[in-house]
Design a protein around this motif. Structure first.
Motif, PDB file in Angstrom:
ATOM      1  N   UNK A  91       7.536   7.075   3.928  1.00  0.00           N
ATOM      2  CA  UNK A  91       8.457   6.097   4.507  1.00  0.00           C
ATOM      3  C   UNK A  91       8.287   5.862   6.062  1.00  0.00           C
ATOM      4  N   UNK A  92       7.527   6.647   6.659  1.00  0.00           N
ATOM      5  CA  UNK A  92       7.235   6.217   8.139  1.00  0.00           C
ATOM      6  C   UNK A  92       6.116   5.378   8.414  1.00  0.00           C
ATOM      7  N   UNK A  93       5.496   5.201   7.220  1.00  0.00           N
ATOM      8  CA  UNK A  93       4.211   4.309   7.294  1.00  0.00           C
ATOM      9  C   UNK A  93       2.886   5.095   7.384  1.00  0.00           C
ATOM     10  N   UNK A  94       2.790   6.188   7.390  1.00  0.00           N
ATOM     11  CA  UNK A  94       1.951   7.160   7.456  1.00  0.00           C
ATOM     12  C   UNK A  94       1.074   7.164   5.994  1.00  0.00           C
ATOM     13  N   UNK A  95      -0.218   7.272   6.183  1.00  0.00           N
ATOM     14  CA  UNK A  95      -0.998   7.574   4.875  1.00  0.00           C
ATOM     15  C   UNK A  95      -0.573   8.980   4.363  1.00  0.00           C
ATOM     16  N   UNK A  96      -0.277   9.114   2.958  1.00  0.00           N
ATOM     17  CA  UNK A  96       0.133  10.350   2.210  1.00  0.00           C
ATOM     18  C   UNK A  96      -1.138  11.337   2.019  1.00  0.00           C
ATOM     19  N   UNK A  97      -0.882  12.251   2.447  1.00  0.00           N
ATOM     20  CA  UNK A  97      -1.974  13.395   2.154  1.00  0.00           C
ATOM     21  C   UNK A  97      -1.984  13.648   0.845  1.00  0.00           C
ATOM     22  N   UNK A  98      -3.217  13.925   0.321  1.00  0.00           N
ATOM     23  CA  UNK A  98      -3.508  14.297  -1.187  1.00  0.00           C
ATOM     24  C   UNK A  98      -2.651  15.650  -1.526  1.00  0.00           C
ATOM     25  N   UNK A  99      -2.775  16.682  -0.632  1.00  0.00           N
ATOM     26  CA  UNK A  99      -2.349  18.004  -0.740  1.00  0.00           C
ATOM     27  C   UNK A  99      -0.584  17.717  -0.981  1.00  0.00           C
ATOM     28  N   UNK A 100       0.018  16.891  -0.259  1.00  0.00           N
ATOM     29  CA  UNK A 100       1.387  16.653  -0.606  1.00  0.00           C
ATOM     30  C   UNK A 100       1.660  16.061  -1.760  1.00  0.00           C
ATOM     31  N   UNK A 102      -4.865  -3.342  -9.551  1.00  0.00           N
ATOM     32  CA  UNK A 102      -4.086  -2.661  -8.753  1.00  0.00           C
ATOM     33  C   UNK A 102      -3.428  -1.537  -9.459  1.00  0.00           C
ATOM     34  N   UNK A 103      -3.157  -0.541  -8.998  1.00  0.00           N
ATOM     35  CA  UNK A 103      -2.505   0.603  -9.677  1.00  0.00           C
ATOM     36  C   UNK A 103      -0.986   0.756  -8.848  1.00  0.00           C
ATOM     37  N   UNK A 104       0.231   0.721  -9.932  1.00  0.00           N
ATOM     38  CA  UNK A 104       1.424   0.564  -9.104  1.00  0.00           C
ATOM     39  C   UNK A 104       1.680   2.066  -9.399  1.00  0.00           C
ATOM     40  N   UNK A 105       2.181   2.977  -8.279  1.00  0.00           N
ATOM     41  CA  UNK A 105       2.190   4.120  -8.564  1.00  0.00           C
ATOM     42  C   UNK A 105       3.963   4.348  -8.654  1.00  0.00           C
ATOM     43  N   UNK A 164       0.881  -1.166   0.079  1.00  0.00           N
ATOM     44  CA  UNK A 164      -0.110   0.109  -0.146  1.00  0.00           C
ATOM     45  C   UNK A 164       1.029   1.293  -0.129  1.00  0.00           C
ATOM     46  N   UNK A 165       0.611   2.077  -0.761  1.00  0.00           N
ATOM     47  CA  UNK A 165       1.326   3.402  -1.014  1.00  0.00           C
ATOM     48  C   UNK A 165       1.231   4.199   0.281  1.00  0.00           C
ATOM     49  N   UNK A 166       2.216   4.315   0.976  1.00  0.00           N
ATOM     50  CA  UNK A 166       2.436   5.166   2.077  1.00  0.00           C
ATOM     51  C   UNK A 166       3.744   6.092   1.988  1.00  0.00           C
TER      52      UNK A 166
END
Length: 563
Positions: free
Chosen positions: A373-382, A430-433, A369-371
């Protein structure tokens, strides 16, 4: 124009003339030596009619071989019919693609459609988990709209329930300011959830606040509204950045259906559809061990209840004939059961389309799952900011732009690449980013399409005026390019039926690649090109540019006049 549909009609009529009452369906040829289209229907007909398939194919071919749409009708193998489109037919029709719709007509029978997509969490910033629903949903809504449907976009937000009772309890306990920023609100929610799990007193207070919210308590509603307003303001900023057409007017959250939920359950009970099981009201299905619960034993309602109320409202109040839910594939069983329940209950008519437009997960290059490096969910704004910055780095290496132009182009390329990369694969996969692949000038990418459009635009600007008269296609490459341009309506109608945006991106890649080959082989503005050739090739260029622009507009991607 619908070339494929015309061919299907021609073969269907040919079948009738030999006493076969079947609808024909042709497919695009898999190789150039097989022509442009293939009809493979003689094989299944042979079994039914107990005749050799080649004999049936010969009868069909005899009926259609003189039709002016074809330059060649050939029988291959045991009974395949290969069809090549006449270049004169293409010449007669190519100028239709010079209008701002690239010659694509609206559907004959437009309907009212509701597209349910995005659905961000309230009191939280939007993250990558909302990206696919937002991008895919908006492109599908654009497509339906372009082909003439009356489209109602719906943002079904989770704006009701225990999470808001928890937040209200936290604000009351901590004395936090009602003017808190959304990022603070998100942190407050995490802390409130921890308190909810640890303290029975806090949990009971949270549940009491839900009751107060549902009963219209003024102070509770005031706090709730401030949470929702901040969340929607943030969501609107994201939608604007992504060039997505959702607005706050499209929001119709769970709270909008709250007053109907008791009636929904009563109706299901009265029709003997919902039955009690361990105190809960459930609907059971033969093919599943898991029932659909519409009311818990404690009297609370669930997502299913709200979804059923929403279907009833969308079909009976809004008059929708097609309701499309753009939600990830993990919800497939839920929607299957909700749709079946809605049909059992008579909330929808037989001809109403209820569809779950499912999509796969967004993964990193390692397949996780796309996150961060610290394992947090990526904010869309970022993610959006990074897409623009990476695009800026890519395009500034190739050309020099002033600051304003660089910013404008980087935004168009960055956002376009973010969206196109998602839309260029089958949504069910599934979509590979992959940033490098996404921003490449090689392959099926937004940058390649934007570059192709900008290059054609440059040619047209240098050429100036040309006559929009019947072109003369001078070789096989020009004939194939004309056919590809005129195939756009067939592609859009297929994407409409299947709700598959990747059919449009596949078409775009084939079109742009074909144009580049044509342009290298058949010069347009060089000395030695006669006036008739120049004019015909300019028509081909303009028609190609129109098809690219229309397609990218549907996908929600900006074209660039210069790149």
């Amino acid at each position: 124009m619908q070339i494929k549909s015309q061919i299907n009609n021609i073969i269907t009529n040919a079948l009738k003339s030999i006493d076969i009452n079947k609808d024909a369906s042709v497919s695009e040829a898999t190789k150039a030596e097989f022509g442009d289209f293939q009809y493979n229907g003689a094989m299944p007909l042979a079994k039914e009619l107990k005749k050799p398939p080649r004999e049936i194919a010969q009868q069909i071919a005899k009926e259609i071989e003189d039709n002016p749409i074809f330059s060649k009708v050939e029988i291959a193998g045991p009974g395949f019919i290969n069809l090549t489109i006449n270049k004169e037919f293409l010449e007669d029709n190519l100028t239709k693609a010079l209008d701002d719709r690239a010659g694509v007509e609206k559907r004959d029978n437009p309907i009212k459609v509701v597209v349910d997509y995005s659905s961000p969490n309230m009191a939280k910033q939007m993250h990558v988990g909302h990206l696919r629903s937002t991008i895919i949903g908006d492109s599908i809504a654009n497509l339906f709209e372009f082909l003439g449907d009356d489209v109602i976009r719906q943002n079904h937000i989770g704006d009701w329930g225990t999470q808001f009772g928890m937040l209200v309890a936290y604000f009351e306990e901590s004395g936090a300011s009602v003017d808190a920023k959304l990022s603070d609100l998100e942190q407050f929610y995490k802390e409130a959830k921890q308190r909810f799990d640890e303290s029975e007193e806090f949990a009971n207070k949270s549940r009491l606040n839900v009751v107060k919210l549902q009963s219209g308590d003024k102070e509770t509603l005031k706090l709730w509204k401030s949470f929702i307003d901040k969340s929607l303001q943030h969501a609107q900023e994201i939608y604007d950045a992504l060039n997505v057409k959702l607005t706050n007017e499209n929001v119709r959250g769970e709270s909008a259906y709250n007053e109907y939920l008791a009636q929904i359950v009563k109706e299901l009970e009265d029709k003997n559809i919902a039955k009690e099981s361990q105190g809960a009201k459930c609907i059971f299905f033969e093919d599943s061990d898991n029932p659909l619960i519409v009311q818990k034993a404690d009297g609370g309602y669930l997502y299913a209840t709200t979804d059923l109320a929403a279907i009833k409202y969308r079909v009976q109040e809004l008059g929708a004939k097609r309701v499309s839910y753009v939600v990830d594939a993990r919800q497939s069983e839920h929607f299957k059961q909700v749709f079946e329940t809605a049909r059992r209950a008579g909330f929808v008519k037989e001809d109403t389309i209820l569809e779950h437009i499912a999509f796969g997960m967004m993964l990193d290059k390692s397949g996780r799952p796309f996150k961060t490096r610290s394992g947090e969910t990526i904010k869309l704004k970022d993610l959006i900011d990074e897409a623009i910055n990476r695009a800026k780095a890519v395009i500034s290496r190739a050309n020099e732009y002033d600051d304003n132009e660089l910013e404008k182009i980087a935004k168009a390329v960055g956002i376009g690449s973010l969206k196109y990369a998602d839309l260029s694969i089958n949504r069910q996969s599934n979509y590979i980013f992959d940033w490098d692949k996404m921003l490449s000038l090689d392959g099926n990418t937004a940058l390649y399409m934007q570059y192709a459009y900008a290059r054609i635009n440059s040619i047209l600007n240098k050429a100036g005026e040309f006559e929009p008269k019947k072109p003369i296609l001078s070789d096989e490459l020009e004939r194939r390019l004309a056919l590809k341009v005129l195939s756009l309506e067939d592609i859009l109608n297929r994407a409409y039926t299947e709700a598959m945006p990747h059919l449009i991106t596949n078409y775009l890649y084939e079109l742009a690649t074909l144009f580049m080959r044509f342009y290298e082989k058949n010069p347009i503005l060089k000395d030695g090109v006669n006036k008739e050739e120049r004019n015909s090739r300019l028509i081909l260029a303009k028609a190609t540019a129109n098809a690219i622009k229309v397609s990218l507009d549907i996908l929600g991607i900006e074209v660039l006049e210069r790149l």
